[in-house]
Structures are given as C-alpha cells and as structure tokens.
Design a protein around this motif. Structure first.
Motif, PDB file in Angstrom:
ATOM      1  N   ALA A 149       9.778  28.373 -20.499  1.00  0.00           N
ATOM      2  CA  ALA A 149       8.614  27.493 -20.589  1.00  0.00           C
ATOM      3  C   ALA A 149       8.867  26.305 -21.503  1.00  0.00           C
ATOM      4  CB  ALA A 149       7.399  28.277 -21.073  1.00  0.00           C
ATOM      5  N   GLN A 150       9.738  26.460 -22.492  1.00  0.00           N
ATOM      6  CA  GLN A 150      10.040  25.352 -23.402  1.00  0.00           C
ATOM      7  C   GLN A 150      10.939  24.310 -22.754  1.00  0.00           C
ATOM      8  OE1 GLN A 150      11.620  27.383 -26.787  1.00  0.00           O
ATOM      9  NE2 GLN A 150       9.603  27.932 -27.576  1.00  0.00           N
ATOM     10  N   GLY A 151      11.541  24.644 -21.605  1.00  0.00           N
ATOM     11  CA  GLY A 151      12.330  23.674 -20.866  1.00  0.00           C
ATOM     12  C   GLY A 151      13.734  23.453 -21.370  1.00  0.00           C
ATOM     13  N   GLN A 152      14.242  24.341 -22.195  1.00  0.00           N
ATOM     14  CA  GLN A 152      15.601  24.174 -22.698  1.00  0.00           C
ATOM     15  C   GLN A 152      16.625  24.209 -21.569  1.00  0.00           C
ATOM     16  OE1 GLN A 152      15.636  27.435 -25.404  1.00  0.00           O
ATOM     17  NE2 GLN A 152      14.587  26.322 -27.028  1.00  0.00           N
ATOM     18  N   TRP A 153      16.333  24.941 -20.517  1.00  0.00           N
ATOM     19  CA  TRP A 153      17.245  25.025 -19.383  1.00  0.00           C
ATOM     20  C   TRP A 153      17.346  23.688 -18.662  1.00  0.00           C
ATOM     21  CZ3 TRP A 153      15.267  24.685 -14.304  1.00  0.00           C
ATOM     22  CH2 TRP A 153      13.880  24.695 -14.204  1.00  0.00           C
ATOM     23  N   LEU A 154      16.279  22.893 -18.720  1.00  0.00           N
ATOM     24  CA  LEU A 154      16.317  21.566 -18.091  1.00  0.00           C
ATOM     25  C   LEU A 154      17.159  20.587 -18.905  1.00  0.00           C
ATOM     26  CD1 LEU A 154      12.576  21.338 -17.110  1.00  0.00           C
ATOM     27  CD2 LEU A 154      14.498  21.365 -15.521  1.00  0.00           C
ATOM     28  N   THR A 155      16.944  20.576 -20.211  1.00  0.00           N
ATOM     29  CA  THR A 155      17.696  19.644 -21.051  1.00  0.00           C
ATOM     30  C   THR A 155      19.174  20.009 -21.110  1.00  0.00           C
ATOM     31  OG1 THR A 155      17.057  20.899 -23.023  1.00  0.00           O
ATOM     32  CG2 THR A 155      15.711  18.988 -22.462  1.00  0.00           C
ATOM     33  N   ALA A 156      19.492  21.289 -20.878  1.00  0.00           N
ATOM     34  CA  ALA A 156      20.892  21.731 -20.858  1.00  0.00           C
ATOM     35  C   ALA A 156      21.499  21.590 -19.455  1.00  0.00           C
ATOM     36  CB  ALA A 156      20.989  23.178 -21.318  1.00  0.00           C
ATOM     37  N   HIS A 157      20.713  21.073 -18.498  1.00  0.00           N
ATOM     38  CA  HIS A 157      21.152  20.898 -17.108  1.00  0.00           C
ATOM     39  C   HIS A 157      21.620  22.218 -16.498  1.00  0.00           C
ATOM     40  CE1 HIS A 157      20.745  16.601 -17.558  1.00  0.00           C
ATOM     41  NE2 HIS A 157      21.424  16.693 -18.690  1.00  0.00           N
ATOM     42  N   GLU A 158      20.875  23.273 -16.769  1.00  0.00           N
ATOM     43  CA  GLU A 158      21.169  24.585 -16.212  1.00  0.00           C
ATOM     44  C   GLU A 158      20.262  24.852 -15.026  1.00  0.00           C
ATOM     45  OE1 GLU A 158      20.559  27.232 -19.470  1.00  0.00           O
ATOM     46  OE2 GLU A 158      22.487  26.757 -20.389  1.00  0.00           O
ATOM     47  N   GLY A 159      20.711  25.696 -14.129  1.00  0.00           N
ATOM     48  CA  GLY A 159      19.930  26.054 -12.966  1.00  0.00           C
ATOM     49  C   GLY A 159      19.055  27.267 -13.227  1.00  0.00           C
ATOM     50  N   LEU A 160      18.071  27.434 -12.375  1.00  0.00           N
ATOM     51  CA  LEU A 160      17.175  28.588 -12.458  1.00  0.00           C
ATOM     52  C   LEU A 160      16.985  29.107 -11.043  1.00  0.00           C
ATOM     53  CD1 LEU A 160      15.192  30.392 -14.011  1.00  0.00           C
ATOM     54  CD2 LEU A 160      13.456  28.654 -13.622  1.00  0.00           C
ATOM     55  N   ALA A 187      14.771  16.443 -11.952  1.00  0.00           N
ATOM     56  CA  ALA A 187      15.268  17.318 -13.010  1.00  0.00           C
ATOM     57  C   ALA A 187      15.165  18.771 -12.591  1.00  0.00           C
ATOM     58  CB  ALA A 187      14.488  17.088 -14.299  1.00  0.00           C
ATOM     59  N   ALA A 188      14.144  19.077 -11.789  1.00  0.00           N
ATOM     60  CA  ALA A 188      13.962  20.437 -11.297  1.00  0.00           C
ATOM     61  C   ALA A 188      13.699  20.380  -9.799  1.00  0.00           C
ATOM     62  CB  ALA A 188      12.797  21.118 -11.999  1.00  0.00           C
ATOM     63  N   LEU A 189      14.348  21.244  -9.066  1.00  0.00           N
ATOM     64  CA  LEU A 189      14.183  21.321  -7.622  1.00  0.00           C
ATOM     65  C   LEU A 189      13.757  22.725  -7.271  1.00  0.00           C
ATOM     66  CD1 LEU A 189      14.611  20.346  -4.678  1.00  0.00           C
ATOM     67  CD2 LEU A 189      17.000  21.026  -4.943  1.00  0.00           C
TER      68      LEU A 189
END
Length: 83
Positions: A10-21, A81-83
């Motif tokens: 929820a904090q979005g660290q995965w987005l700023t690190a350019h990681e996938g989910l 940033a997110a797909l």
C-alpha cells in the motif's frame, strides 16, 4: 497475505523500486479486488495506472500486431507505472 506485506504494498515501495506485482489465486478469492485496491492506491500516490485483465490485454496485443499498431501500443507502456 500478512499485514506487513499489505502495508508495504500500500505504501507503493514496489512502484518506486520498479518491481512487478503478480496476484494469483483460485476463483473468487479477491484477486481483482486487490488489484483494483493497489491500483487506486498507486494513483493516489501520483503514479499512472492502467487496469486490464490478462485475456483482454493479450487480445489487444494480438490485434495490434495484425493491424500494425503494435509499436504505438507498446510505446505507451512506459507511461504506466502500474499495469
């Protein structure tokens, strides 16, 4: 999914690190709900988001290859940033 992982996502660290989910699970377990929730949170954090189900995305990609618009479609991907 434990509370710590939910908070981190929820904090979005995965987005700023350019990681996938990737969210997987059985039918009716809330995968789409979670994807929408994380997408909405990413938008609140100022990231661009596109929500599309995988069958639709593959169909769009196949049609774009056939009609020649594939490079244009793929060229829009870096904006999300997110797909």
């Amino acid at each position: 999914m434990n509370l710590g992982l939910r908070k981190a996502l929820a904090q979005g660290q995965w987005l700023t690190a350019h990681e996938g989910l990737i969210i997987t699970g059985h039918t009716g377990t809330g995968k789409s709900w979670l994807a929408c929730a994380f997408g909405r949170q990413a938008a609140r954090l100022g990231h661009s988001v596109l929500y599309v189900r995988v069958p639709r995305m593959f169909e769009d990609l196949a049609l774009a290859r056939l009609d020649g618009s594939f490079p244009r479609l793929i060229g829009t991907h870096p904006r999300w940033a997110a797909l």
